[in-house]
Design an enzyme around this catalytic site. Structure first.
Site, PDB file in Angstrom:
ATOM      1  N   HIS A 237       0.888  -1.160   0.000  1.00 39.09           N
ATOM      2  CA  HIS A 237       0.000   0.000   0.000  1.00 39.09           C
ATOM      3  C   HIS A 237       0.924   1.207   0.000  1.00 39.09           C
ATOM      4  CE1 HIS A 237      -3.797   2.056   1.931  1.00 39.09           C
ATOM      5  NE2 HIS A 237      -3.408   2.629   0.794  1.00 39.09           N
ATOM      6  N   LEU A 238       0.773   2.086  -0.979  1.00 40.21           N
ATOM      7  CA  LEU A 238       1.757   3.137  -1.226  1.00 40.21           C
ATOM      8  C   LEU A 238       2.090   3.936   0.029  1.00 40.21           C
ATOM      9  CD1 LEU A 238       3.535   4.686  -3.191  1.00 40.21           C
ATOM     10  CD2 LEU A 238       1.541   6.095  -3.779  1.00 40.21           C
ATOM     11  N   HIS A 239       3.378   3.990   0.352  1.00 42.03           N
ATOM     12  CA  HIS A 239       3.827   4.746   1.514  1.00 42.03           C
ATOM     13  C   HIS A 239       5.311   5.045   1.417  1.00 42.03           C
ATOM     14  CE1 HIS A 239       4.914   0.612   2.549  1.00 42.03           C
ATOM     15  NE2 HIS A 239       5.745   1.088   3.471  1.00 42.03           N
ATOM     16  N   PHE A 240       5.701   6.147   2.039  1.00 49.59           N
ATOM     17  CA  PHE A 240       7.097   6.515   2.270  1.00 49.59           C
ATOM     18  C   PHE A 240       7.329   6.461   3.781  1.00 49.59           C
ATOM     19  CE2 PHE A 240       5.867   8.438  -1.671  1.00 49.59           C
ATOM     20  CZ  PHE A 240       6.980   8.420  -2.489  1.00 49.59           C
TER      21      PHE A 240
END
Length: 434
Positions: A237-240
């Protein structure tokens, strides 16, 4: 028949709700947990940090947000969550030391991160994989783990609202949440458009958002990192990730060699170098006419890597002005049985922080015996071969519309080594304890 490369591994727990994942999306009308999903978030209120649209402009009003406001806000909110007991351990109590040597690798003993969890199989030979709502994702995080929304204010000044309704009509909210298994002081997650169920895949918009966060922090000791699938991202799940550490990372001190660009490749103002005398081969992107230009170039490189199934890690440094890009192959070599048992026994998965020189060790013996040679030995296994790196670099340049010049230029071809910056006075929770 297609070969499926998998590794039996223990997932890192980043949220207190991760163990309960597996039921898919929650029904509308509320799940009783005050989560970040469609059932709860659209009818909630959360604090909002609105960043300035153009960080290169100076504040025009006397009451504009001071340059240190963002980092003080984030760290203060992070410490508040610590007092609430939301973390799985006290990372500020972990032993940390700078390893003697030319680069000053940072070693941390973090036995709290080695948790006995159910094994999970995941593919390491596919950088792009579809979002799976049945697995843990950040919509299942409780709102108490969220520090604030992070949105473009549209103006020349930043501002902060202690509470504001969630607006999802135009765009799903970006949120900043704690990592409940932190690597360092202030360890947080930036989750773009949390309700859109984006897989772990960089695009220009998400990368520009991360650059804005680095610019708002305005501190050389607050860095953001990104891990692709196949390069030790643990959640699709898109994350930085980001945290605060008051020493230079070894990769920030490493020498770099400027790659000369033809006139056609200089329009963005972005300069490109390659790392020299560092165990992991990588590219360094810096400057640029604007954050937009830097985001265009680097995100184009990332898109090519993920579209062509090359795992990679990214470090955003120097308040968003300097980006390190590392194509890597450690997980693939691990799955193929090409990594020594000695390295496997350390249980260190070299993701962006380890590659940058901050190595989290899980065993006392490894920490006590840590040396520059042992750090170099681990990270050398991460790197592409010189021939493969040059091949990938050529494709990246083409994707980013950069044209390497073959005209000799002594200035462009020079090797640079940055001068380390002395750390400022900070609270003890941020300091490296030697």
């Amino acid at each position: 028949m297609e070969m499926k490369l998998t590794i039996k591994r223990v997932p890192t727990v980043v949220s207190n709700y991760q163990e309960d994942a597996g039921a898919g999306d929650r029904p509308r009308g509320g799940c009783g947990r005050n989560c970040l999903g469609d059932c709860c978030l659209p009818v909630s209120e959360l604090p909002v940090y609105a960043f300035k649209a153009n960080p290169r402009k100076l504040p025009s009003q006397e009451d504009a947000v001071p340059t240190d406001f963002f980092i003080n806000l984030l760290l203060g909110q992070w410490e508040d969550r610590m007092t609430q007991g939301l973390f799985r351990y006290d990372v500020t109590a972990c032993e940390t030391k700078v390893i003697p040597g030319n680069l000053g690798f940072v070693a941390q003993l973090n036995e709290g991160r080695h948790l006995k969890k159910r094994p999970t199989e995941f593919r390491v030979d596919r950088v792009l994989q579809p979002f799976d709502a049945a697995k843990f994702n950040f919509t299942k995080v409780g709102q108490e783990e969220v520090l604030f929304q992070f949105e473009n204010g549209g103006g020349d000044d930043s501002y902060f609202l202690k509470s504001a309704p969630i607006t999802v009509a135009d765009c799903a909210p970006n949120v900043v949440a704690i990592n409940v298994s932190p690597i360092e002081y202030g360890h947080v997650l930036l989750i773009p458009r949390v309700l859109d169920h984006l897989p772990q895949r960089i695009d220009r918009e998400s990368f520009l958002l991360a650059l804005h966060m680095a610019a708002e922090a305005a501190s050389p000791y607050f860095r953001l990192g990104y891990n692709s699938l196949g390069a030790f991202a643990t959640i699709n799940h898109l994350h930085f990730q980001a945290y605060y550490l008051t020493v230079p990372f070894p990769v920030e001190k490493a020498a770099t060699q400027r790659i000369p660009l033809a006139e056609g490749g200089k329009k963005s103002g972005v300069k490109v170098s390659k790392l020299m005398n560092y165990p992991v081969r990588g590219l360094v992107f810096e400057e640029g006419n604007s954050l937009n230009d830097l985001a265009d170039v680097v995100s184009s490189a990332c898109v090519w890597l993920q579209d062509n199934n090359v795992p990679y890690n990214v470090l955003i440094s120097d308040s968003g002005r300097r980006i390190f890009l590392f194509p890597q192959c450690y997980a693939e070599k691990q799955a193929l049985g090409e990594v020594s048992q000695e390295l496997l026994d350390t249980q260190v998965n070299p993701a962006v922080w380890e590659i940058s020189g901050h190595i989290v060790l899980k065993r006392r013996n490894d920490y006590d015996e840590a040396s520059e040679a042992s750090a170099w030995r681990l990270l050398a296994e991460v790197s592409l071969s010189e021939a493969r790196f040059e091949e990938v670099k050529a494709y990246i340049f083409d994707a980013a519309c950069l044209v390497q010049s073959h005209v000799e230029d002594e200035t462009e071809d020079a090797v640079y080594a940055p001068v380390p910056v002395a750390p400022p006075a900070v609270t003890e929770g941020c300091l490296v304890r030697q």
